[in-house]
Design a protein around this motif. Structure first.
Motif, mmCIF file in Angstrom:
data_model
loop_
_atom_site.group_PDB
_atom_site.id
_atom_site.type_symbol
_atom_site.label_atom_id
_atom_site.label_comp_id
_atom_site.label_asym_id
_atom_site.label_seq_id
_atom_site.Cartn_x
_atom_site.Cartn_y
_atom_site.Cartn_z
ATOM 1 N N ALA A 1 1.270 -1.233 -0.144
ATOM 2 C CA ALA A 1 0.007 -0.093 -0.400
ATOM 3 C C ALA A 1 0.621 1.354 0.136
ATOM 4 O O ALA A 1 0.378 2.253 -0.852
ATOM 5 N N ARG A 2 1.725 1.246 0.566
ATOM 6 C CA ARG A 2 2.887 2.377 0.675
ATOM 7 C C ARG A 2 3.308 2.976 -0.277
ATOM 8 O O ARG A 2 3.509 3.558 -1.446
ATOM 9 N N ILE A 3 4.140 1.301 -1.373
ATOM 10 C CA ILE A 3 4.250 1.406 -2.593
ATOM 11 C C ILE A 3 3.501 1.955 -3.533
ATOM 12 O O ILE A 3 3.992 3.033 -4.449
ATOM 13 N N ARG A 4 2.070 1.669 -3.615
ATOM 14 C CA ARG A 4 1.369 2.693 -4.486
ATOM 15 C C ARG A 4 0.638 3.828 -3.833
ATOM 16 O O ARG A 4 0.707 4.784 -4.941
ATOM 17 N N ARG A 5 0.737 4.152 -3.110
ATOM 18 C CA ARG A 5 0.475 5.543 -2.662
ATOM 19 C C ARG A 5 1.568 6.557 -2.714
ATOM 20 O O ARG A 5 1.456 7.212 -3.152
ATOM 21 N N THR A 6 2.989 6.311 -2.760
ATOM 22 C CA THR A 6 4.248 7.099 -3.596
ATOM 23 C C THR A 6 4.121 6.877 -4.851
ATOM 24 O O THR A 6 4.204 7.639 -5.262
ATOM 25 N N LEU A 7 3.752 5.201 -5.638
ATOM 26 C CA LEU A 7 4.001 6.041 -6.817
ATOM 27 C C LEU A 7 2.684 5.814 -7.816
ATOM 28 O O LEU A 7 2.520 5.175 -8.581
ATOM 29 N N THR A 8 1.804 6.492 -7.140
ATOM 30 C CA THR A 8 0.213 6.631 -7.571
ATOM 31 C C THR A 8 -0.068 6.957 -9.116
ATOM 32 O O THR A 8 -0.517 6.756 -10.188
ATOM 33 N N HIS A 9 1.424 7.929 -9.370
ATOM 34 C CA HIS A 9 0.994 8.986 -10.276
ATOM 35 C C HIS A 9 2.055 7.690 -11.601
ATOM 36 O O HIS A 9 1.760 8.188 -13.142
ATOM 37 N N PHE A 10 2.372 6.676 -11.538
ATOM 38 C CA PHE A 10 2.934 5.898 -12.059
ATOM 39 C C PHE A 10 1.800 5.051 -12.373
ATOM 40 O O PHE A 10 1.765 4.444 -13.640
ATOM 41 N N LEU A 11 1.006 4.345 -11.226
ATOM 42 C CA LEU A 11 0.589 3.025 -11.394
ATOM 43 C C LEU A 11 -1.030 3.342 -11.711
ATOM 44 O O LEU A 11 -1.523 2.748 -12.397
ATOM 45 N N ASP A 12 -1.493 4.905 -11.427
ATOM 46 C CA ASP A 12 -3.049 4.652 -11.700
ATOM 47 C C ASP A 12 -3.401 6.238 -12.207
ATOM 48 O O ASP A 12 -4.065 6.804 -12.643
ATOM 49 N N THR A 13 -3.088 5.490 -13.622
ATOM 50 C CA THR A 13 -3.260 5.985 -15.130
ATOM 51 C C THR A 13 -3.805 4.771 -16.157
ATOM 52 O O THR A 13 -3.595 3.291 -15.670
ATOM 53 N N PRO A 14 -4.203 4.976 -16.939
ATOM 54 C CA PRO A 14 -4.455 3.590 -18.237
ATOM 55 C C PRO A 14 -2.769 3.440 -19.182
ATOM 56 O O PRO A 14 -3.149 2.253 -18.601
ATOM 57 N N ALA A 15 -1.680 3.935 -18.570
ATOM 58 C CA ALA A 15 -0.577 3.493 -19.346
ATOM 59 C C ALA A 15 0.221 2.032 -18.170
ATOM 60 O O ALA A 15 0.401 0.914 -17.653
ATOM 61 N N GLY A 16 -0.227 3.394 -16.504
ATOM 62 C CA GLY A 16 -0.057 2.419 -15.122
ATOM 63 C C GLY A 16 -1.057 0.709 -15.722
ATOM 64 O O GLY A 16 0.061 -0.049 -14.683
ATOM 65 N N ARG A 17 -2.120 0.859 -15.779
ATOM 66 C CA ARG A 17 -2.518 -0.458 -15.444
ATOM 67 C C ARG A 17 -2.082 -0.987 -16.268
ATOM 68 O O ARG A 17 -2.295 -2.084 -16.134
ATOM 69 N N VAL A 18 -2.196 -0.785 -17.632
ATOM 70 C CA VAL A 18 -1.714 -1.886 -18.571
ATOM 71 C C VAL A 18 -0.474 -1.946 -18.108
ATOM 72 O O VAL A 18 0.514 -3.503 -18.173
ATOM 73 N N ALA A 19 0.608 -1.910 -17.785
ATOM 74 C CA ALA A 19 1.964 -1.712 -16.783
ATOM 75 C C ALA A 19 1.894 -2.805 -15.784
ATOM 76 O O ALA A 19 2.335 -3.529 -15.466
ATOM 77 N N ILE A 20 0.527 -3.021 -14.890
ATOM 78 C CA ILE A 20 0.459 -4.062 -14.268
ATOM 79 C C ILE A 20 0.264 -5.557 -14.651
ATOM 80 O O ILE A 20 1.054 -6.615 -14.151
ATOM 81 N N LEU A 21 -0.542 -5.083 -15.645
ATOM 82 C CA LEU A 21 -0.616 -6.499 -16.354
ATOM 83 C C LEU A 21 0.688 -7.175 -17.175
ATOM 84 O O LEU A 21 0.543 -8.311 -16.947
ATOM 85 N N ALA A 22 1.599 -5.999 -17.790
ATOM 86 C CA ALA A 22 2.948 -6.520 -17.998
ATOM 87 C C ALA A 22 3.303 -6.774 -17.185
ATOM 88 O O ALA A 22 4.193 -8.006 -17.737
ATOM 89 N N ALA A 23 4.057 -6.604 -15.893
ATOM 90 C CA ALA A 23 3.964 -6.776 -15.047
ATOM 91 C C ALA A 23 3.823 -7.915 -14.921
ATOM 92 O O ALA A 23 4.610 -9.030 -13.949
#
Length: 263
Positions: A210-232
């Motif tokens: 949860a701390r990782i997600r809060r800190t890096l939310t601008h990387f993750l909570d975007t359309p590209a970030g969601r595709v990146a999560i699926l890629a990972a």
């Protein structure tokens, strides 16, 4: 490999002063050395066609050009042949702090400081701003994996791609001072891929995740970030299919399903 390490130490005129450290697949070996009286790190690695595509052996040296990211710098390097196998030796600046984990997913919950997380955020922003290289994550590999593991069609090429470490997990991060290690795989990836990779590696520990997600939310909570999560997620699920990181399979799959609903 230790024979090659000793030979490389003589070629580079450095003195081995530590115990050799092998990677889990014995793909490389490294050791602390003295280089003209200064601490340094000597690493020997061999070219393995099953390890990756492209000239990844030169990636650590190529990463010297990356600015604004705490990382080792390669000072000397050379290649040689051993019975038809390509070998490479590198002398790099020494990193005093140890890696947080010996494996991609830690066996003990990591508890990074707030400053460490801020430093990581800044490092990933600086890395993402680096000019996009030609090599990196394979989009077809990602698309095929999303189809295989999640049963949906997603084209990873329709979102922005940025420069990434491409192998960001707890064994490649040091503390208490942040240094990002092992630049053999760096290249282009869907924007947010590094943040997504570290998040996936942390899912066994919800509080730290949860701390990782809060800190890096601008990387993750975007359309590209969601595709990146699926890629990972695809990468980790492939590891689990091969019998590795199996404890992460269920939480990674659940994260992927949540992201699919958001998409």
């Amino acid at each position: 490999m230790e024979g090659h390490l000793a030979w490389a130490a003589r070629e580079f005129s450095v003195e081995l002063i530590g115990q050799p450290l092998h990677t889990s697949r014995f793909h490389s070996v490294g050791c602390k050395v003295l280089d003209a009286g200064q601490d340094a790190w000597l690493r020997v690695v061999y070219d393995d066609p099953d390890w990756g595509d492209g000239d990844y052996l030169g990636s650590n040296v190529a990463a010297n050009e990356i600015e604004g990211v705490p990382k080792p710098s390669v000072k000397q390097w050379r290649e040689w042949e051993d019975n038809g196998r390509r070998m490479r030796g590198e002398v790099s600046t020494f990193v005093a702090d140890a890696a947080i984990s010996t494996g991609m997913a830690p066996t003990v919950e990591p508890v990074p400081s707030d400053r460490w997380l801020t430093d990581l955020d800044r490092a990933l922003q600086a890395l993402a701003a680096h000019p996009l290289p030609d090599n990196g994550v394979d989009a077809t590999y990602v698309n095929d994996g999303i189809r295989a593991f999640f049963g949906i069609e997603v084209d990873a090429t329709v979102v922005p791609w940025t420069t990434a470490h491409c192998d960001l997990h707890w064994a490649n991060l040091t503390a208490p001072q942040l240094v990002i290690l092992d630049w053999e795989m760096w290249g282009k990836a869907p924007a947010g891929y590094d943040a997504a990779s570290l998040l996936c590696a942390t899912l066994m520990y919800p509080s730290t995740a949860a701390r990782i997600r809060r800190t890096l939310t601008h990387f993750l909570d975007t359309p590209a970030g969601r595709v990146a999560i699926l890629a990972a997620a695809v990468r980790y699920l492939r590891f689990a299919d091969g019998g590795e990181l199996t404890d992460l399979a269920l939480p990674v799959r659940q994260l992927g399903q949540t992201v699919i609903k958001q998409l």
